[in-house]
Design a protein around this motif. Sequence first.
Motif, mmCIF file in Angstrom:
data_model
loop_
_atom_site.group_PDB
_atom_site.id
_atom_site.type_symbol
_atom_site.label_atom_id
_atom_site.label_comp_id
_atom_site.label_asym_id
_atom_site.label_seq_id
_atom_site.Cartn_x
_atom_site.Cartn_y
_atom_site.Cartn_z
ATOM 1 N N GLY A 136 -18.064 -3.598 -6.923
ATOM 2 C CA GLY A 136 -18.217 -4.509 -5.795
ATOM 3 C C GLY A 136 -19.626 -4.999 -5.543
ATOM 4 N N MET A 137 -20.574 -4.672 -6.405
ATOM 5 C CA MET A 137 -21.952 -5.149 -6.204
ATOM 6 C C MET A 137 -22.056 -6.622 -6.565
ATOM 7 N N ASP A 138 -22.988 -7.283 -5.888
ATOM 8 C CA ASP A 138 -23.289 -8.673 -6.166
ATOM 9 C C ASP A 138 -24.226 -8.673 -7.377
ATOM 10 N N LEU A 139 -23.779 -9.169 -8.526
ATOM 11 C CA LEU A 139 -24.542 -8.968 -9.760
ATOM 12 C C LEU A 139 -24.949 -10.272 -10.452
ATOM 13 N N VAL A 140 -26.226 -10.320 -10.868
ATOM 14 C CA VAL A 140 -26.714 -11.429 -11.698
ATOM 15 C C VAL A 140 -27.086 -10.850 -13.060
ATOM 16 N N LEU A 141 -26.464 -11.375 -14.113
ATOM 17 C CA LEU A 141 -26.795 -10.940 -15.475
ATOM 18 C C LEU A 141 -27.628 -12.030 -16.116
ATOM 19 N N VAL A 142 -28.770 -11.660 -16.696
ATOM 20 C CA VAL A 142 -29.575 -12.654 -17.426
ATOM 21 C C VAL A 142 -29.510 -12.316 -18.910
ATOM 22 N N GLY A 143 -29.016 -13.260 -19.692
ATOM 23 C CA GLY A 143 -28.870 -12.999 -21.124
ATOM 24 C C GLY A 143 -29.024 -14.276 -21.930
ATOM 25 N N ARG A 144 -28.881 -14.143 -23.211
ATOM 26 C CA ARG A 144 -29.010 -15.279 -24.119
ATOM 27 C C ARG A 144 -27.780 -16.192 -24.009
ATOM 28 N N PRO A 145 -27.952 -17.474 -24.406
ATOM 29 C CA PRO A 145 -26.798 -18.387 -24.375
ATOM 30 C C PRO A 145 -25.602 -17.842 -25.169
ATOM 31 N N ARG A 146 -25.908 -17.126 -26.293
ATOM 32 C CA ARG A 146 -24.810 -16.566 -27.105
ATOM 33 C C ARG A 146 -23.975 -15.574 -26.265
ATOM 34 N N ALA A 147 -24.689 -14.713 -25.527
ATOM 35 C CA ALA A 147 -23.998 -13.718 -24.687
ATOM 36 C C ALA A 147 -23.254 -14.419 -23.555
ATOM 37 N N LYS A 148 -23.852 -15.495 -23.048
ATOM 38 C CA LYS A 148 -23.191 -16.241 -21.964
ATOM 39 C C LYS A 148 -21.871 -16.840 -22.467
ATOM 40 N N GLY A 149 -21.915 -17.356 -23.697
ATOM 41 C CA GLY A 149 -20.705 -17.939 -24.291
ATOM 42 C C GLY A 149 -19.590 -16.902 -24.378
ATOM 43 N N GLU A 150 -19.951 -15.684 -24.829
ATOM 44 C CA GLU A 150 -18.949 -14.610 -24.945
ATOM 45 C C GLU A 150 -18.397 -14.279 -23.561
ATOM 46 N N PHE A 151 -19.327 -14.194 -22.587
ATOM 47 C CA PHE A 151 -18.945 -13.828 -21.229
ATOM 48 C C PHE A 151 -18.004 -14.894 -20.636
ATOM 49 N N GLU A 152 -18.332 -16.163 -20.891
ATOM 50 C CA GLU A 152 -17.499 -17.227 -20.318
ATOM 51 C C GLU A 152 -16.130 -17.286 -20.987
ATOM 52 N N GLY A 153 -16.054 -16.756 -22.201
ATOM 53 C CA GLY A 153 -14.763 -16.715 -22.883
ATOM 54 C C GLY A 153 -13.823 -15.703 -22.248
ATOM 55 N N SER A 154 -14.331 -14.492 -22.013
ATOM 56 C CA SER A 154 -13.375 -13.457 -21.579
ATOM 57 C C SER A 154 -13.933 -12.476 -20.551
ATOM 58 N N GLY A 155 -15.020 -12.814 -19.869
ATOM 59 C CA GLY A 155 -15.609 -11.865 -18.922
ATOM 60 C C GLY A 155 -16.126 -10.654 -19.685
ATOM 61 N N LEU A 156 -16.173 -9.496 -19.036
ATOM 62 C CA LEU A 156 -16.629 -8.278 -19.714
ATOM 63 C C LEU A 156 -15.456 -7.307 -19.852
ATOM 64 N N ASN A 157 -15.339 -6.744 -21.020
ATOM 65 C CA ASN A 157 -14.314 -5.717 -21.233
ATOM 66 C C ASN A 157 -15.014 -4.427 -21.590
ATOM 67 N N LEU A 158 -14.929 -3.463 -20.675
ATOM 68 C CA LEU A 158 -15.659 -2.212 -20.849
ATOM 69 C C LEU A 158 -14.667 -1.080 -21.115
ATOM 70 N N SER A 159 -15.027 -0.238 -22.069
ATOM 71 C CA SER A 159 -14.167 0.917 -22.320
ATOM 72 C C SER A 159 -15.058 2.135 -22.504
ATOM 73 N N ASP A 160 -14.452 3.321 -22.365
ATOM 74 C CA ASP A 160 -15.254 4.518 -22.634
ATOM 75 C C ASP A 160 -14.474 5.554 -23.414
ATOM 76 N N LEU A 161 -15.156 6.609 -23.783
ATOM 77 C CA LEU A 161 -14.552 7.614 -24.665
ATOM 78 C C LEU A 161 -13.474 8.425 -23.982
ATOM 79 N N ASN A 162 -13.359 8.296 -22.644
ATOM 80 C CA ASN A 162 -12.295 9.012 -21.947
ATOM 81 C C ASN A 162 -11.052 8.148 -21.766
ATOM 82 N N GLY A 163 -11.071 6.966 -22.402
ATOM 83 C CA GLY A 163 -9.899 6.095 -22.338
ATOM 84 C C GLY A 163 -9.892 5.162 -21.135
ATOM 85 N N ARG A 164 -10.990 5.150 -20.390
ATOM 86 C CA ARG A 164 -11.055 4.257 -19.228
ATOM 87 C C ARG A 164 -11.355 2.839 -19.689
ATOM 88 N N VAL A 165 -10.651 1.871 -19.139
ATOM 89 C CA VAL A 165 -10.879 0.474 -19.518
ATOM 90 C C VAL A 165 -11.109 -0.323 -18.235
#
Length: 342
Positions: free
Chosen positions: A23-52
């Motif tokens: 719920g934090m208000d977040l600004v990510l600063v990254g390269r245009p390449r990363a922005k393109g990926e982000f605009e395609g599908s947002g962020l998908n995070l996973s971890d070793l405990n199976g959390r997605v």
Amino acid sequence: LKVGVMGAGAIGSYVGGVLASAGMDLVLVGRPRAKGEFEGSGLNLSDLNGRVLSVSKTRITFATTASALGQCEVVLCCVKSAQTAAAAAEMKGVLAPDVVVVSLQNGVRNPEVLRNALPGRTVLAGIVEFNVVAQGGGAFRRTTSGALLIEATSDARMRVLGDALSQAGIAVKQVVDVRRYQWAKLVVNLNNAIGALSDVPTQELVLSKGYRKILAGTMDEALRVLRVAGIRPGRLGPLPVTLFPYLLRLPTPVLKLAAGAQVKIDPQARSSMWQDLAKGRPTEVDDLNGEIVRLAETHASAGATAPLNRRMVEIVHEAEKRGEGSPKLSAEELWAKLTGEH
Ligand SMILES: NC(=O)c1ccc[n+]([C@@H]2O[C@H](COP(=O)([O-])OP(=O)(O)OC[C@H]3O[C@@H](n4cnc5c(N)ncnc54)[C@H](OP(=O)(O)O)[C@@H]3O)[C@@H](O)[C@H]2O)c1
């Protein structure tokens, strides 16, 4: 709390994404390449405990310049060490005077670089104990256990940030005398170069007797240099890093038990130095093994030497220059290159 992330790569996107999902208000600063990926599908995070976690692109402001960080109360600096000075120069005229900047970078020098370049701003050192691998297409996977250590402060905003991260699955600990923990992490990070030069994932590396012998050798050397320099590394997990060379020389089944108590490692874990070689980018070897070499030079008159780490720096630089990714050295080949012994 309005939080900014300078450097939307593996660590910045993972920690930033977790904060946005909390719920934090977040600004990510990254390269245009990363922005393109982000605009395609947002962020998908996973971890070793199976959390997605899927973080929708509407939850985050993604910018390609630091000018978007002006309103942020806390900024996490997540660029590689070689890019810290340039990132700081970009942020200098933009950041609010009362901002808290937290370096989530490896090595021991980045907070100092940020402090020098951002006079008047509060800069805190942070240590990310866990590994994150960028999987492409906005997907980031946390592949090891571990906490996030942040230099202790009385600033209430850091308590808010720490509580939000802890509730969202990243344990945050405030530590005094943070430099001791930076050095401990640096000793752990000596495995990065071996992972990069061997092309072997971290878990497999730890289970290989040959690579363990190399890691134990570079760690032993580093710990000797730290001792001569009067630096006592902090404790990161249940076991002190000073025990690591001894543990690494145990037979594999015994080591497996001891390592399991210290850290959980997913088979997909790879060092960020491996990721750099794979992508043809400069690595952080000068800030890791190279830092041991510099410290040994400073304390040469007291008998400090670091031939293994010095040679490791050279071999990684050779691989960077070739630009062909990992040279995929076997343990025997790497040992021979490091020592001249066959
Ligand atoms: N990955 C891990 O598991 C891990 C764990 C603990 C600590 N760390 C430390 O965390 C730090 C970051 O590592 P990482 O693996 O997250 O690196 P990374 O994936 O390379 O992320 C850094 C990102 O920041 C971008 N960047 C650099 N300067 C920028 C600028 N001025 N404006 C916008 N974007 C910029 C980089 O783009 P370019 O590549 O195009 O320059 C890259 O995409 C390092 O110090 C590392 O040692 C990493």
